[in-house]
Write an enzyme that holds these catalytic residues in place. Structure first.
Site, PDB file in Angstrom:
ATOM      1  N   ASP A   1       0.283   5.028   0.648  1.00 54.87           N
ATOM      2  CA  ASP A   1      -0.645   6.090   1.054  1.00 54.87           C
ATOM      3  C   ASP A   1      -0.083   7.431   0.610  1.00 54.87           C
ATOM      4  O   ASP A   1       0.744   8.027   1.298  1.00 54.87           O
ATOM      5  CB  ASP A   1      -0.841   6.073   2.570  1.00 54.87           C
ATOM      6  CG  ASP A   1      -1.568   4.820   3.024  1.00 54.87           C
ATOM      7  OD1 ASP A   1      -2.435   4.345   2.279  1.00 54.87           O
ATOM      8  OD2 ASP A   1      -1.258   4.320   4.117  1.00 54.87           O
TER       9      ASP A   1
ATOM     10  N   GLU B   1       0.849  -1.206   0.000  1.00 49.54           N
ATOM     11  CA  GLU B   1       0.000   0.000   0.000  1.00 49.54           C
ATOM     12  C   GLU B   1       0.878   1.247   0.000  1.00 49.54           C
ATOM     13  O   GLU B   1       1.808   1.357   0.803  1.00 49.54           O
ATOM     14  CB  GLU B   1      -0.872  -0.037   1.272  1.00 49.54           C
ATOM     15  CG  GLU B   1      -1.661   1.233   1.531  1.00 49.54           C
ATOM     16  CD  GLU B   1      -2.562   1.107   2.771  1.00 49.54           C
ATOM     17  OE1 GLU B   1      -2.662   0.004   3.353  1.00 49.54           O
ATOM     18  OE2 GLU B   1      -3.150   2.125   3.155  1.00 49.54           O
TER      19      GLU B   1
ATOM     20  N   GLU C   1      -3.248  10.793   3.335  1.00 55.45           N
ATOM     21  CA  GLU C   1      -4.233  10.511   4.386  1.00 55.45           C
ATOM     22  C   GLU C   1      -4.312  11.814   5.150  1.00 55.45           C
ATOM     23  O   GLU C   1      -3.322  12.241   5.765  1.00 55.45           O
ATOM     24  CB  GLU C   1      -3.754   9.388   5.295  1.00 55.45           C
ATOM     25  CG  GLU C   1      -3.723   8.050   4.590  1.00 55.45           C
ATOM     26  CD  GLU C   1      -3.486   6.929   5.577  1.00 55.45           C
ATOM     27  OE1 GLU C   1      -4.447   6.236   5.936  1.00 55.45           O
ATOM     28  OE2 GLU C   1      -2.341   6.770   6.000  1.00 55.45           O
TER      29      GLU C   1
END
Ligand SMILES: *[C@@H]1O[C@H](CO)[C@@H](O)[C@H](O)[C@H]1NC(C)=O
Ligand SMILES: *[C@@H]1O[C@H](CO)[C@@H](O)[C@H](O)[C@H]1NC(C)=O
Length: 452
Positions: free
Chosen positions: A229, A227, A232
């Protein structure tokens, strides 16, 4: 809904054939375009977004009987994992009415939409709705505009990449007849165990309804994958965080150890903590926020660059850089103000130094660090956009002091200006049912080609 009878008839006929894509509500994917850029210019691609399967109405393939109500499974339709997958259909979604998702074609707005549903998660879907769009980000930059002005403490508007199967697992798992068109196959580095179907099977073994969430529960299986990111964030704080796993592609974990559940957090397939750069946490409390250098009370552009060691698409990923643009001004990411941690970008050196300075467990480097993240890019990753509140940790890891037991004078503990008691979902949902985030003008391309 003038044609609902026709759709219902189709659904029943489909049930006889053993399909598991429901048609009681027509699935109409909201359009969302993006641009691919080179130094010569950008070209637009017309795509759409699809709602994740977990948010959808799940009912019998033969009628409208629920397979899952609240946070429990129907034991008649779902006596075991495989039969449940054969008996149950994921239905089409009313994107705006039920989920508060709207798109202008270039700008996607997601609202918290508190009701029988809370928040949502969508994927960028390619031509003919057969496959998610796969992104290779090594030696590239990814750019989008975001408006977080309506996202208070405790909420997270996230834009990120995960290594899901391109077709949602449809070709690999015969019981998955719905596929990417219905948003199947989610995975991430938390090895989420709240996913109702993983690898063509219902996650009913060991299913435990949540004690604090009327819609969710967890099973003994989880869905793990790499993942990245990119974003966020809310109006208060923002983090960019790579997370890696010691397996390529989507993997089902089947016990606490491999899923990294509870006390096994650091023993699982994936690095749940990641290596984050949050300007506030890195000591610059005047950089990001309402009225600050990156002013979150209005829209701005987020650029993320993925630099390789040799400047080619096949090189090793060595650095993740962040740049902001607002009102025509290019703003370089803030530098770390933490003693012993240098720079304003993510490198393996930064990650090791940051974990040491904060006294955090380093589960990023032990699973391969940035090089492993780059390998996932090389295989291709799926774009995810979401809005959510946090039933596990109240989002305090993003915008408040965390963990609660640590002294706020210890480096790395305070991540934003939200209070130590902020982010409780019941409070967030009562206070801000109309919270929203807008993502727009998505671009991917050669380094330096997507912004000016
Ligand atoms: C698995 O972890 C959960 C916490 O996430 C815990 O409640 C449960 O007892 C654990 N199960 C086993 C078999 O250890
Ligand atoms: C925060 O970042 C800005 C922009 O890089 C810089 O001008 C400012 O001096 C930084 N503040 C602190 C306290 O480091």
């Amino acid at each position: 809904m003038h044609s609902s009878i026709a759709f219902a008839t189709l659904a029943f006929a489909a049930g006889v054939l053993g399909q598991q894509a429901g048609t009681l509500t027509t699935e109409t994917h909201p359009a969302l375009s993006m641009s691919r850029c080179t130094t010569a210019g950008c070209a637009t691609e017309s795509h759409s977004i699809v709602l994740d399967a977990n948010w959808r109405w799940l009912h019998s393939t033969s009628d409208s009987t629920n397979c899952y109500t609240g946070n429990t499974w129907d034991s008649t339709l779902c006596p075991d994992a495989a039969t449940c997958a054969e008996n149950c259909a994921l239905d089409g979604a009313d994107y705006e009415g039920t989920y508060g998702i709207t798109s202008t074609g270039t700008a996607l707005t997601m609202t918290l939409k508190v009701g029988s549903n809370v928040g949502s998660r969508v994927y960028l879907l390619g031509p003919k709705s057969e496959n998610y769009v796969l992104f290779q980000l090594k030696n590239r930059e990814f750019t989008f505009d975001v408006d977080v002005s309506n996202l208070p403490c405790g909420l997270n508007g996230a834009l990120y990449f995960v290594e899901m199967d391109r077709d949602g697992g449809m070709s690999e798992y015969t019981n998955n007849k719905a596929g990417a068109k219905y948003g199947t196959g989610y995975c991430d580095s938390q090895c989420p165990q709240d996913i109702k179907f993983i690898n063509g099977e219902a996650n009913i073994a060991g299913w435990t309804p949540s004690t604090n969430n009327a819609n969710t529960g967890t099973g003994s299986h989880g869905s793990c994958c790499n993942e990245m990111d990119i974003w966020e964030a809310n109006k208060i704080s923002a983090a960019v965080t790579p997370h890696v796993c010691n397996k390529a592609g989507q993997t089902m974990c089947t016990d606490n150890t491999t899923c990294g559940a509870g006390d096994d957090r650091y023993n699982g397939v994936c690095d749940k903590d990641g290596c984050d750069f949050n300007s506030y946490r890195m000591g610059n409390t005047s950089f990001y926020g309402a009225g600050k250098i990156v002013d979150t009370s209005s829209k701005f552009t987020v650029v993320t660059q993925f630099i390789t060691d040799d400047g080619t698409d096949t090189g090793t990923l060595t650095e993740i850089k962040r740049i902001y643009v607002q009102d025509g001004v290019v703003i370089q990411n803030s530098k770390s103000d933490i003693s012993g941690v240098d720079g304003n970008s993510i490198t393996d050196t930064f990650c090791k130094a940051q974990k040491t300075a904060f006294g955090d467990t380093d589960s990023f480097e032990t699973r391969g660090g940035l090089a492993a993240m780059g390998e996932a890019f090389g295989r291709g990753m799926v774009l995810v956009m979401s809005i959510w509140d946090d039933y596990a940790a109240e989002m305090r890891w993003l915008d408040a002091p965390y963990p609660a037991t640590a002294s706020t004078s210890k480096a790395g503990v305070v991540r934003g200006t939200c209070g130590a008691d902020s982010g409780v979902p019941a409070t967030v949902e009562a206070d801000s049912p109309g919270a929203s985030v807008t993502y727009s003008d998505i671009k991917v391309g050669a380094i330096g080609s997507t912004y000016s």
